[in-house]
Design an enzyme around this catalytic site. Structure first.
Site, PDB file in Angstrom:
ATOM      1  N   LEU A 111      10.600  14.043 -71.911  1.00 38.28           N
ATOM      2  CA  LEU A 111       9.373  12.821 -72.919  1.00 38.28           C
ATOM      3  C   LEU A 111       8.556  12.805 -72.415  1.00 38.28           C
ATOM      4  O   LEU A 111       7.725  12.665 -73.036  1.00 38.28           O
ATOM      5  CB  LEU A 111      10.673  11.690 -72.447  1.00 38.28           C
ATOM      6  CG  LEU A 111       9.640  10.737 -72.990  1.00 38.28           C
ATOM      7  CD1 LEU A 111      10.090  10.311 -74.336  1.00 38.28           C
ATOM      8  CD2 LEU A 111      10.952   9.172 -72.358  1.00 38.28           C
ATOM      9  N   ASP A 112       7.842  12.509 -71.314  1.00 36.08           N
ATOM     10  CA  ASP A 112       7.173  11.938 -70.740  1.00 36.08           C
ATOM     11  C   ASP A 112       7.511  12.770 -68.779  1.00 36.08           C
ATOM     12  O   ASP A 112       7.443  11.796 -68.043  1.00 36.08           O
ATOM     13  CB  ASP A 112       6.577  10.801 -70.582  1.00 36.08           C
ATOM     14  CG  ASP A 112       5.497  10.131 -69.346  1.00 36.08           C
ATOM     15  OD1 ASP A 112       4.556  10.903 -69.573  1.00 36.08           O
ATOM     16  OD2 ASP A 112       5.111   9.415 -69.547  1.00 36.08           O
ATOM     17  N   PRO A 113       6.921  14.287 -68.494  1.00 35.75           N
ATOM     18  CA  PRO A 113       6.043  14.778 -69.935  1.00 35.75           C
ATOM     19  C   PRO A 113       6.893  16.069 -71.010  1.00 35.75           C
ATOM     20  O   PRO A 113       8.112  15.870 -70.192  1.00 35.75           O
ATOM     21  CB  PRO A 113       4.891  15.233 -68.887  1.00 35.75           C
ATOM     22  CG  PRO A 113       6.216  15.372 -67.561  1.00 35.75           C
ATOM     23  CD  PRO A 113       6.508  14.403 -67.892  1.00 35.75           C
TER      24      PRO A 113
END
Length: 924
Positions: free
Chosen positions: A609-611
């Site tokens: 997702l993030d990253p």
């Protein structure tokens, strides 16, 4: 025995075998005159391969008795691959006169049962197997191409038929029916118990738990006595078992069922039986209904069923099974052969109509689909199940397929290798059928009509009856010889985000997934949900095991803690295997870049997702801006894994949907970013105090934000010119109030990573309100208890009226059953165009977890992107090598496209205007 005699008696042998005989020494020939036939110079060498498609496959094409007889009657040499799982052990084959040999390259003919992995096919051999290719099966076109490339003669058991009757001669026959019926009764007993009813069927085990059929028959007698003496659950009376088909499969199922007390009924009797359902005679007897096409299809335009017309013009008919038979059926035992030209027995819509009727809640409880025809006569039969996960449930009303035995839905058993549950009798029966043709092969009689007509290909060409398959092969991308038709993924880790990853990969049905974990029970629980998944113990201290696991797979996906990624990546590079991980690229991973490129390996990081998808969505817009001659002057990115607002009712306003340690200690990070042309630095320990108190992204959410590590490095990563940018910022979203409380935890020492850290109650907690609390914080992989004694209140600390408990998934700090988490991702770009116009472009993503299934939004948005990236590598769609991120079009374009099909969709919009600076839009 003279050399001339050997030559004259060996005219049916291939030329290479005659050459072997001619070159045999005179001494050997003389010696052979005094030896039994079994020791005469050999003609053919037969090999019996080890069945390795899955761990349950224990059958053998020939038994030791067959081998002994074959050697005695023909003098053939038999090589048998060793196996520790086969129903007949190695020594039994040795006693029969066979040679236990791993390498079958000396064999001329190789006998097996299930399909042979492409990388294990030996060139220039004759194979007898169930190849599952002669119908042009799409999932086995790779195998068919490999047969041609490797110059194999492939003889398919399914095509070995009597020339007059067209009856199959070599088959497992009734054994699939035996096992399917046994498993069906076992499943019905389990299902009834889950619905709150005891039944005699609860005593039935799965077929594989019985040593032989004699033991099964003993158990059936026991169950039959209980039915007679104690009866059946009244709520489900009468219990009607409906059998379709009339071949060996259905006959085998009936052989098992008929051991139980029952009466045979007809379709016409069903309505009367239903009206008389409380009759005592149904309490102690089962009802068996045998149906054929004449019972469940009718002419669309009316008229009598005509068998020949139905076969020639099936489009003139429709199925009325759901109307006439299903409403009275307790269990359907499906054994029909079905082709797409015929109407389906039942559609998904048919099933939904039945399940919507309240009076039908005790009907159509279970289906034993012994035919295992995926998407065939039963449209809703979506996949083959496995021996260790034999049942799944279809709730057609809500369009849900699940494995919860207590939830609504029809139970489906669709195991595709049922005979291996009865390996002893199945192998004996099959070997008896195969023996005459194995004997023909042993004397070199490849011209035997049954064998000759069963050849799919030889000499690099398709046999005449199968030439039509060439078109299918031409339309298929070129297949590299030596690559396996089934793709193989090794998943290291079985934690929170694993299930969506495995689920996505398993949908393709061409991929075997091995879940390797140090928590074997957890891995097995996950693997049992998917027919193509298996579990194994992962010990990263055992380099031999790790090498074997990585070597045997195509792509390694690492979901273990980030510090362990370099060890796995090193192993992947050594074996030339691609790797995927959702974690940031660490300095240790970056050091592997040159080696990975030299080994033609892709190590794809930061694909969660993030990253992860934040990179993909950002790079898409950045590249589009550049293509339009625009300059990115500002980049602001926010991402947060949160609790759904309605479930955020604790002091943190947050519940854990991923590593609690990672969440709680993120505040120890330093941060760098640029805003309004000014670089900003936040030192470790000051992050929570340097929060953005208001982040007005969406009006319905009260967000605050924290700077996320080093934002400036992403200018280079994204190909942006930092000197031309006035703002470069990446941040983490939380609900308002979170940072203030976490800052207090930090100052109290609760987030200290040092194992030797001690709490000085007098000096460090003196400002807390009077009272005693127990705070639990998960650090260093465990729970640390803090005793907060009589103290004064701090203005930064709200009262904490928590009941003391450890941090667990049943606590108020983890997403509990029926609760949802939330993922929010938002990019804002300030783009200056060559015309002088300024564009503000936004891209937003909001995803909620599924409270019913328990799959969190965090798991979904991390696991699914990693799974998509894995598929891209398996398909050869990623050409860049080395240690990389998903910041290139060949990754982010197809990934975003496939992600959208799963319901994870970015909403983009833009407007013209002046740049909205970070400081003007957020209180900081």
């Amino acid at each position: 025995m003279s050399l001339a005699y050997l030559i004259s008696s060996s005219r049916s042998l291939p030329r290479q075998h005659l050459r072997r005989l001619i070159n045999t020494s005179s001494k050997s020939l003389l010696a052979s005159q005094t030896t039994p036939l079994a020791h005469t110079p050999r003609g053919m060498v037969l090999g019996i391969r080890r069945e390795d498609k899955n761990r349950w496959e224990r059958r053998a094409a020939l038994t030791p008795d067959h081998v002994q007889r074959l050697i005695r009657e023909t003098g053939v040499q038999v090589l048998v691959q060793p196996s520790n799982t086969r129903i007949f052990n190695n020594s039994s084959f040795e006693k029969a006169g066979a040679i236990i040999e791993e390498d079958l390259s000396k064999a001329d003919v190789i006998l097996g049962i299930k399909e042979v992995p492409i990388d294990k096919l030996i060139s220039d051999k004759t194979y007898l197997v169930f190849s599952h290719t002669h119908k042009g099966q799409s999932y086995n076109l790779s195998s068919l191409q490999a047969f041609l490339d490797k110059n194999l003669r492939v003889i398919d058991y399914e095509l070995m038929v009597d020339q007059e009757s067209k009856r199959r001669l070599v088959l497992f026959g009734k054994h699939a029916g035996y096992a399917g019926m046994i498993d069906g009764l076992h499943g019905l007993g389990q299902r009834l118990l889950a619905l709150g009813y005891n039944s005699p069927f609860i005593h039935m085990g799965q077929a594989h738990v019985y040593p032989n059929l004699e033991c099964v028959h003993t158990k059936l007698r026991h169950v039959g006595n209980i039915i007679t003496d104690q009866g059946l659950p009244e709520a489900f009376a009468p219990m009607v078992f409906t059998f379709t088909g009339a071949g060996n499969v259905t006959q085998g199922a009936r052989d098992i069922f008929d051991k139980l007390p029952h009466d045979n009924v007809t379709v016409d009797e069903l309505p009367f039986i239903a009206k008389d359902r409380y009759n005592d005679r149904y309490k102690n007897r089962l009802l068996a209904l045998q149906v054929g096409a004449q019972d469940y299809v009718e002419r669309i335009n009316g008229g009598k069923y005509v068998r020949d017309e139905y076969r020639e013009f099936p489009e003139r008919y429709r199925s009325v099974f759901a109307e006439k038979i299903a409403p009275y059926t307790t269990m359907l035992v499906n054994g029909i052969y079905w082709e797409s030209k015929y109407p389906r027995l039942m559609t998904t819509q048919d099933l939904a109509k039945i399940q919507k009727q309240r009076e039908m809640r005790n009907r159509m409880l279970a289906i034993a689909d012994i035919s295992c025809d995926i998407g065939g006569s039963l449209e809703f039969m979506s996949h083959a199940s496995t021996i260790d996960s034999p049942f799944f449930y279809v709730d057609a009303v809500n369009n849900i397929e699940h494995k919860d035995i207590e939830k609504p839905g029809v139970q489906i058993n669709s195991i595709d290798n049922l005979p291996t549950e009865l390996p002893f009798e199945a192998s004996q029966h099959f070997g008896d059928s195969l023996y005459p043709y194995a004997k023909a092969l042993a004397i070199g009689d490849l011209a035997h009509p049954v064998l000759k007509n069963a050849v799919i290909c030889e000499n690099g060409q398709l046999a005449a009856p199968h030439k039509h398959l060439e078109k299918l092969l031409q339309n298929k991308p070129q297949i590299r010889v030596g690559s396996d038709r089934r793709k193989r993924v090794l998943l290291a880790g079985s934690g929170m985000v694993s299930q969506p990853l495995v689920d996505y990969l398993a949908r393709s049905r061409d991929t075997d997934i091995t879940i390797a974990s140090n928590n074997l029970d957890e891995a097995r629980k996950l693997a049992h949900q998917f027919p193509d998944a298996s579990a194994t113990l992962l010990d990263l201290n055992d380099n031999t095991q790790l090498d074997r696991l990585v070597k045997d797979h195509d792509v390694l996906v690492s979901l273990v803690p980030a510090p362990l990624h370099p060890q796995l990546a090193d192993c992947a590079i050594r074996h030339g295997k691609h790797m995927v991980t959702a974690s940031y690229i660490s300095p240790e991973m970056q050091k592997l870049d040159e080696r990975a490129r030299a080994s033609n390996v892709t190590v794809l990081n930061e694909i969660g997702l993030d990253p992860g998808i934040d990179h993909c969505s950002a790079m898409k817009i950045i590249d589009e801006a550049k293509a339009a001659n625009g300059t990115v002057k500002s980049f602001i990115s926010w991402c947060g894994g949160l609790t759904a607002p309605e479930d955020s009712g604790n002091q943190l306003g947050y519940k854990f949907s991923w590593s609690p340690r990672g969440v709680m200690t993120a505040g120890l990070n330093a941060a760098k970013f640029k805003v309004n042309g000014q670089p900003k630095d936040i030192v470790s320990g000051d992050l929570f105090r340097s929060r953005f108190a208001n982040v007005p992204l969406l009006p319905g959410f009260a967000f605050e934000g924290l700077a996320n590590r080093d934002s400036l490095q992403y200018a280079d990563i994204y190909g942006l010119d930092l000197s031309k940018m006035d703002t470069m910022f990446r941040g983490t979203l939380r609900f308002q109030g979170y940072s203030e409380l976490l800052d207090c935890f930090l100052r109290l020492g609760l987030l200290d990573l040092s194992s030797s850290s001690q709490v000085d109650v007098e000096s460090r907690f003196a400002f807390l309100a009077a009272g005693t609390w127990l705070l639990w914080c998960r650090v260093n992989g465990g729970y640390r208890r803090r005793h907060l004694a009589q103290a004064r209140a701090s203005p930064c600390m709200r009262p904490l009226p928590w009941t003391p408990y450890p941090l667990s998934c049943k606590s108020r700090l983890c997403t509990d059953q029926g609760e949802r988490d939330l993922v929010c991702l938002h990019h804002e770009f300030g783009i200056e165009h060559s015309s002088g116009q300024y564009e503000v472009r936004n891209s937003s993503l909001v995803v909620y977890g599924n409270a019913e299934s328990g799959v969190t939004a965090m798991a979904r948005t991390v696991g699914v992107p990693a799974a998509i990236a894995t598929r891209l590598l398996l398909e050869g769609k990623v050409t860049q090598r080395g240690t990389i991120r998903p910041t290139i079009p060949e990754i982010y374009n197809p990934l975003l496209e496939r992600l959208e099909k799963t319901g994870v969709v970015f909403n983009e919009h833009s407007r013209q205007g002046i740049h909205n600076s970070l400081q003007r839009r957020m209180a900081w």
